[in-house]
Design a protein around this motif. Structure first.
Motif, mmCIF file in Angstrom:
data_model
loop_
_atom_site.group_PDB
_atom_site.id
_atom_site.type_symbol
_atom_site.label_atom_id
_atom_site.label_comp_id
_atom_site.label_asym_id
_atom_site.label_seq_id
_atom_site.Cartn_x
_atom_site.Cartn_y
_atom_site.Cartn_z
ATOM 1 N N LEU A 212 0.959 -1.185 -0.050
ATOM 2 C CA LEU A 212 0.120 -0.048 0.028
ATOM 3 C C LEU A 212 0.854 1.154 -0.014
ATOM 4 O O LEU A 212 0.451 2.514 -0.521
ATOM 5 N N ASN A 213 1.943 1.105 0.600
ATOM 6 C CA ASN A 213 2.857 2.341 0.522
ATOM 7 C C ASN A 213 3.431 2.681 -0.895
ATOM 8 O O ASN A 213 3.438 3.875 -1.371
ATOM 9 N N GLU A 214 3.567 1.649 -1.688
ATOM 10 C CA GLU A 214 3.876 2.040 -3.065
ATOM 11 C C GLU A 214 2.664 2.335 -3.829
ATOM 12 O O GLU A 214 2.940 3.407 -4.585
ATOM 13 N N ILE A 215 1.358 2.003 -3.685
ATOM 14 C CA ILE A 215 0.244 2.379 -4.197
ATOM 15 C C ILE A 215 0.047 3.959 -4.019
ATOM 16 O O ILE A 215 -0.193 4.701 -4.740
ATOM 17 N N GLU A 216 0.181 4.200 -2.621
ATOM 18 C CA GLU A 216 0.147 5.652 -2.089
ATOM 19 C C GLU A 216 1.222 6.551 -2.987
ATOM 20 O O GLU A 216 0.760 7.765 -3.073
ATOM 21 N N ALA A 217 2.301 6.013 -3.079
ATOM 22 C CA ALA A 217 3.322 6.928 -3.716
ATOM 23 C C ALA A 217 3.265 6.986 -5.149
ATOM 24 O O ALA A 217 3.491 8.313 -5.720
ATOM 25 N N ILE A 218 2.724 6.210 -5.964
ATOM 26 C CA ILE A 218 2.944 6.283 -7.653
ATOM 27 C C ILE A 218 1.705 6.303 -8.216
ATOM 28 O O ILE A 218 1.562 7.017 -9.085
ATOM 29 N N SER A 219 0.597 5.845 -7.641
ATOM 30 C CA SER A 219 -0.920 5.929 -8.257
ATOM 31 C C SER A 219 -1.743 7.164 -8.303
ATOM 32 O O SER A 219 -1.695 8.054 -7.524
ATOM 33 N N ASP A 220 -2.283 7.375 -9.423
ATOM 34 C CA ASP A 220 -3.294 8.587 -9.672
ATOM 35 C C ASP A 220 -4.631 8.208 -9.060
ATOM 36 O O ASP A 220 -5.566 8.941 -8.629
ATOM 37 N N SER A 221 -5.128 6.759 -9.287
ATOM 38 C CA SER A 221 -6.393 6.258 -8.928
ATOM 39 C C SER A 221 -6.276 4.836 -8.503
ATOM 40 O O SER A 221 -5.262 4.266 -8.644
ATOM 41 N N VAL A 222 -7.150 4.563 -7.536
ATOM 42 C CA VAL A 222 -7.254 3.182 -7.006
ATOM 43 C C VAL A 222 -8.493 2.783 -6.930
ATOM 44 O O VAL A 222 -9.367 3.287 -6.421
ATOM 45 N N THR A 223 -8.816 1.347 -7.385
ATOM 46 C CA THR A 223 -10.066 0.792 -7.475
ATOM 47 C C THR A 223 -9.961 -0.402 -6.486
ATOM 48 O O THR A 223 -9.115 -1.268 -6.677
ATOM 49 N N ILE A 224 -10.849 -0.356 -5.699
ATOM 50 C CA ILE A 224 -10.859 -1.528 -4.642
ATOM 51 C C ILE A 224 -12.038 -2.677 -4.830
ATOM 52 O O ILE A 224 -13.145 -2.179 -5.169
#
Length: 544
Positions: A212-224
């Motif tokens: 999740l730390n990588e997702i928070e750092a690089i993503s513009d959007s996140v689908t759960i």
């Protein structure tokens, strides 16, 4: 096939509308929708078994049009992919967690496998092939000779080769499934940096990840996605999304803490590893150099180190000398010297080792749960060489219940389970062998936060019962959250021992890189002892 009825200037490069996919008796996806904007990095999160991989297989044509309900619009066109070839022609490339490279072929041969660069007479033009390969490698920042066999590269570099292979096909949408799961921090950062560069060039990416730390750092959007359904899509910038917010969407509740609380009451020393030295199985160098550490009953001891520090090599060599060449050192069990010259002998002395590669060494994926659970301790179920099948089923059902293994029955194939449930089967196998010391190598790699919490709870149960547990992990917060003491390794040498309560990520990293040059030089020292059992005993290979 595609039907060009929308403008390619549409802001979304991908729209998956109301996708429903059913297998016999199971609805894997139920009315799932996904929209990905052009040029963004879009993350997909969910627990193991939530449906993420199924959705990507629908998109790529692994599950062809007609085998699911709903529509796929890609690059402004209604798409009906009948196979992977169709999706690749449209500009979609998927890099799976298990890399699809041929180890004995060169980098260039892998890059153009099935898409060979041909010259006159239809023969492969090797000069042009290697030249084009060099250009692709430069684009992904990989400084390697294109004639180098893939098998000589580390996992991080192989991941870059897979991306280069995708770029050779004029890809518009790059999908990466757990791209950093097996990478160290440096390789992970390099890969994420490459995604940023590709994004600046207009590339759209989808990343499936549990980090999740990588997702928070690089993503513009996140689908759960949860239980085969779309829960929500969040704008990482506008919505100020945190890791805790993502976790709440994934598991449907707040996790009060990432790590369950445990009162530590260590008892007597169970295992001491003293001056342990191991040579590389082929090269003339030491991979473990004079390592000394101990673990007590009711204690969790963590081992931290960068990739190549010798963590796994240390564990495997202690467990039946199943790696490298034994060069010296002694093991003590409750103060008494013991020998573990084979896996069988290690198990006899109460040691167990849950490998970091559960798919290759930890499990027999084409066999069922009950046989995997009993594999390491068949003598407890057999009489005169015959296994009591009724007792085997009972043992497996007890494990399934106590470990919360999500499967229809214990006759289910292990390879069909999610990563978290496979890990529980690995732990069940070794717990049934009733070890005094359990060595867990990357026990939560590639599994979601909910399953991680369950694994931590199982570890707590083991130490509460008086077991001694050693945990090897690349995630420093994990070691800090579950350990009592932590040893650090650098180039095969123990560089520090700290109480987890007194440690931080920064202090551990300092110890993990301490005297690295000196340690590296020491590891090059002569290792002239002849090989001793450099591979796992063949009779025990799939239970190691």
């Amino acid at each position: 096939m595609t039907d060009n009825t929308q403008s390619t200037t549409h802001p979304n490069i991908l729209e998956m509308r109301s996708i429903t996919k059913t297998f016999p008796g199971v609805k894997a996806l139920s009315d799932v929708s996904l929209s990905v904007k052009r040029g963004e990095v879009h993350a997909i999160c969910g627990e193991n078994g939530a449906g993420k991989s199924t959705l990507m297989k629908v998109l790529s044509g692994v599950y062809p049009h007609g085998s699911y309900e709903g529509e796929i619009w890609f690059d402004g066109q209604l798409s009906t992919f009948s196979g992977i070839t169709d999706s690749e022609k449209a500009g979609i490339a998927i890099i799976h967690q298990e890399l699809a490279l041929v180890p004995f072929l060169s980098i260039a041969e892998n890059l153009f496998l099935g898409n060979e660069v041909k010259g006159r007479g239809g023969l492969i033009d090797w000069n042009k092939t290697n030249g084009e390969a060099s250009k692709l490698l430069a684009r992904v920042g990989l400084d390697e000779n294109p004639t180098t066999p893939i098998g000589q590269l580390g996992v991080g570099k192989q991941q870059l080769v897979e991306i280069a292979k995708a770029l050779s096909k004029d890809v518009k949408l790059l999908i990466l499934d757990e791209p950093t799961a097996a990478l160290n921090d440096n390789d992970s950062e390099h890969l994420l940096g490459l995604l940023r560069v590709l994004q600046s060039e207009g590339m759209t990416s989808i990343m499936i990840s549990h980090k999740l730390n990588e997702i928070e750092a690089i993503s513009d959007s996140v689908t759960i996605i949860r239980d085969g359904q779309t829960i929500e899509t969040l704008d990482m910038r506008a919505d100020a999304v945190t890791e805790d917010r993502i976790i709440r969407g994934m598991v449907g509740r707040d996790l009060d803490s990432r790590y369950p609380e445990r009162e530590s009451h260590p008892g007597e020393e169970v295992l001491r590893i003293e001056d342990w030295t191991v040579g590389h199985p082929v090269q003339d160098r030491r991979v473990v150099d004079g390592a000394t550490l101990s673990v007590r009953a009711g204690e969790v001891v963590g081992i931290a180190g960068l990739m190549g520090a010798g963590r796994t090599e240390l564990a495997m060599s202690v467990f039946g000398r199943s790696y490298g060449r034994y060069l010296g050192g002694q093991l003590y069990k409750r103060g008494v010297p013991i020998q573990t010259r084979s896996v069988r002998e290690a198990i006899k002395h109460g040691l167990a080792y849950a490998t970091e590669d559960r798919k290759k060494f930890g499990l027999n994926l084409i066999d069922d749960i009950k046989r995997n659970v009993s594999a390491a301790a068949l003598d407890k179920l057999s009489t005169a060489g015959f296994v009591n099948s009724h007792e085997e089923i009972k043992v497996a059902e007890d494990s399934k219940r106590s470990m919360n293994i999500k499967a229809p029955t214990v006759a289910a194939l292990t390879g069909k389970l999610s990563g978290g449930n496979q890990q529980k089967v690995v732990l069940s196998k070794w717990i049934y062998s009733d070890p005094d010391v359990l060595i867990l190598d990357e026990p939560t790699r590639g599994i979601d936060v909910g399953a991680k919490y369950e694994i931590y709870t199982i570890i707590n149960r083991l130490v509460a019962a008086g077991k001694a547990v050693i945990v090897i992990s690349s995630e420093l917060p994990e070691l800090l959250g579950i350990s009592d003491r932590i040893y650090t390794l650098s180039a095969g040498r123990i560089t520090g021992e700290v109480a987890a309560a007194d440690a931080s990520q920064e202090s551990l990293m300092s110890l993990m890189t301490k005297d690295k040059k000196l340690a590296t030089a020491g590891a090059q020292a002569g290792a002239g002892t002849p090989p001793v059992n450099s591979t796992i005993d063949q009779t025990q290979e799939h239970t190691a």
